[in-house]
Write a protein that holds these residues in place. Structure first.
Motif, PDB file in Angstrom:
ATOM      1  N   ASP B  75     -55.476  19.028  40.983  1.00 38.51           N
ATOM      2  CA  ASP B  75     -55.673  20.428  39.815  1.00 38.51           C
ATOM      3  C   ASP B  75     -55.699  20.335  38.675  1.00 38.51           C
ATOM      4  N   GLY B  79     -57.727  24.438  29.813  1.00 36.17           N
ATOM      5  CA  GLY B  79     -57.143  25.739  29.111  1.00 36.17           C
ATOM      6  C   GLY B  79     -57.424  25.750  27.677  1.00 36.17           C
ATOM      7  N   THR B 179     -65.846  24.800  27.120  1.00 35.73           N
ATOM      8  CA  THR B 179     -66.169  23.995  28.106  1.00 35.73           C
ATOM      9  C   THR B 179     -67.072  23.595  29.155  1.00 35.73           C
ATOM     10  N   VAL B 181     -69.394  23.525  32.984  1.00 27.87           N
ATOM     11  CA  VAL B 181     -69.168  22.979  34.173  1.00 27.87           C
ATOM     12  C   VAL B 181     -70.684  23.205  35.044  1.00 27.87           C
ATOM     13  N   VAL B 229     -60.346  16.132  41.802  1.00 31.70           N
ATOM     14  CA  VAL B 229     -60.469  16.761  40.835  1.00 31.70           C
ATOM     15  C   VAL B 229     -61.353  18.239  41.048  1.00 31.70           C
ATOM     16  N   THR B 230     -60.321  19.486  41.305  1.00 30.96           N
ATOM     17  CA  THR B 230     -60.155  20.588  41.194  1.00 30.96           C
ATOM     18  C   THR B 230     -60.264  21.156  40.036  1.00 30.96           C
ATOM     19  N   LEU B 231     -60.762  21.597  39.115  1.00 32.58           N
ATOM     20  CA  LEU B 231     -60.701  22.147  37.890  1.00 32.58           C
ATOM     21  C   LEU B 231     -59.774  24.355  37.962  1.00 32.58           C
ATOM     22  N   SER B 232     -58.814  23.964  37.424  1.00 32.81           N
ATOM     23  CA  SER B 232     -58.482  25.443  37.295  1.00 32.81           C
ATOM     24  C   SER B 232     -58.849  26.053  36.380  1.00 32.81           C
ATOM     25  N   LEU B 233     -58.843  27.123  36.579  1.00 25.47           N
ATOM     26  CA  LEU B 233     -59.481  28.140  35.184  1.00 25.47           C
ATOM     27  C   LEU B 233     -57.787  29.023  34.874  1.00 25.47           C
ATOM     28  N   ALA B 234     -56.916  29.114  34.344  1.00 31.15           N
ATOM     29  CA  ALA B 234     -56.286  30.291  34.512  1.00 31.15           C
ATOM     30  C   ALA B 234     -56.131  31.131  32.923  1.00 31.15           C
ATOM     31  N   ASN B 235     -56.733  32.757  33.467  1.00 31.11           N
ATOM     32  CA  ASN B 235     -56.817  33.424  32.533  1.00 31.11           C
ATOM     33  C   ASN B 235     -55.864  34.428  32.046  1.00 31.11           C
TER      34      ASN B 235
END
Lengths: 236, 236
Positions: B75, B79, B179, B181, B229-235
């Motif tokens: 993960d 950010g 970024t 993607v 890989v997993t890109l994780s984007l938290a808002n």
């Protein structure tokens, strides 16, 4: 002052010509031999320029067939509010959703966890294609808690827009809580849906949308055609 | 109460067994025939369960070879501050960067635009591999304005960590401004670097890092192995 390498100059010239519309998306570029003759360099130098352009996504090389101008990918912003119709309109294209399936069924364990539901609680499943100017950009499967949104299935079948269907079911606004992005190969079915070849790269996103009060109302899986969409994340 | 489909129950059982370590990353699952016998169902039902698990990234099917347990992807949070060493340590793994190239050369037009430099201004180019527990997760090419950071090339060759090299050159903090993607196929060179097969899916990110004052100091291109890989984007 340092000298610009010749291949860079060639790549810049060709990129400018693509930008000016001399070569359009899908056009075949002249052969390496023709470009070498035009620029007065050897084919190795041309190859270096084309490799650089391919790395930047300007062209795609198809083995045995030549080098083709890539379509400019659609810029798809992922922020606090992600709205398909708005995103596509902002890129100057015509958005459209094609409904493949709307059904209500018990949730699976991953959906239960994502939406905070009891095991087997009913969910509305909405599967479809997202298009821009008639070209499929993405295949999606979204699930919504049916208990919370009893009229949603009927509305979705009618209006196709998630934002509009949620609004008609009392959800005036919703926010993106999290997005996970990974890359996958297109399955045979996805290739068919998206007009790709099996194994072509897809951007897969898993998203959770919540109401402003934090209630989870949508878990969305989306598979974007890798060569047609760029996800953009701005940190403002 | 609606009944859970049999294939869902099978997928849940197998997923739990993978979670419990009965089958580990890279293990081959029993054949469809064996699973059909075990669960007392036909092979079509088993296939549906395995397809569901594949869609969720739990298993990978290799044509002619069988179905294998996928490694849990790392993960990778994207950010406001993206730090490779921190990200990997947070996932309980040992981070490492392998330097492929550090050089100073004139910027190309895309680098000039991304970093706000004059055409041909010198940039420090840092190319390398990012590893976790000895496995390559990503191939990267970063460029930095050499005029602003005259000592950076020497420091990077020495410390390999971008954060540490920037700190030693007077940049105490930096932020991710944007970024982008996309998904691509691995080139032969990238496949070699990342231990993948040519054509395997990669997550490509293009990032701009700035100082807290907004000065652009890094343009980073990264190609992550799509299945690792997993890109994780938290808002938040």
């Amino acid at each position: 002052m340092p000298r610009t390498p010749v291949w860079t100059a060639i790549a810049t010239t060709l990129a400018a010509e693509i930008g000016a519309g001399h070569y359009r998306a899908g056009d075949k570029l002249p052969t390496e031999a023709a470009l070498a003759a035009r620029f007065g360099v050897n084919r190795h130098t041309v190859r270096r320029a084309l490799a650089d352009m391919a790395e930047r996504g300007l062209v795609r090389s198809r083995r045995g067939a030549g080098v083709f101008v890539a379509a400019a990918p659609t810029d798809y912003p992922i922020g606090r509010r992600v709205r398909f119709h708005q995103n596509i309109r902002a890129s100057g294209r015509l958005p459209e959703k094609r409904v493949l399936r709307v059904e209500t069924r018990p949730c699976d364990p991953l959906e239960a966890r994502a939406l905070g539901l009891a095991p087997g609680a009913p969910v509305v499943v909405y599967e479809g294609l997202s298009l821009a100017n008639g070209t499929a950009l993405a295949h999606f499967v979204s699930t919504f808690p049916a208990g919370l949104l009893p009229g949603l299935a009927d509305t979705l079948a009618e209006v196709s827009s998630v934002t509009e269907a949620l609004r008609r079911n009392g959800i005036a606004d919703y926010l993106r809580a999290e997005t996970r992005v990974s890359a996958e190969r297109a399955s045979p079915t996805q290739a068919l849906h998206l007009g790709l070849r099996e194994g072509d790269p897809l951007l897969r996103t898993e998203a959770i949308n919540v109401t402003p009060e934090g209630v989870r109302i949508e878990r969305g899986l989306t598979w974007f055609a890798g060569d047609r969409v760029t996800l953009s994340l701005a940190n403002d």
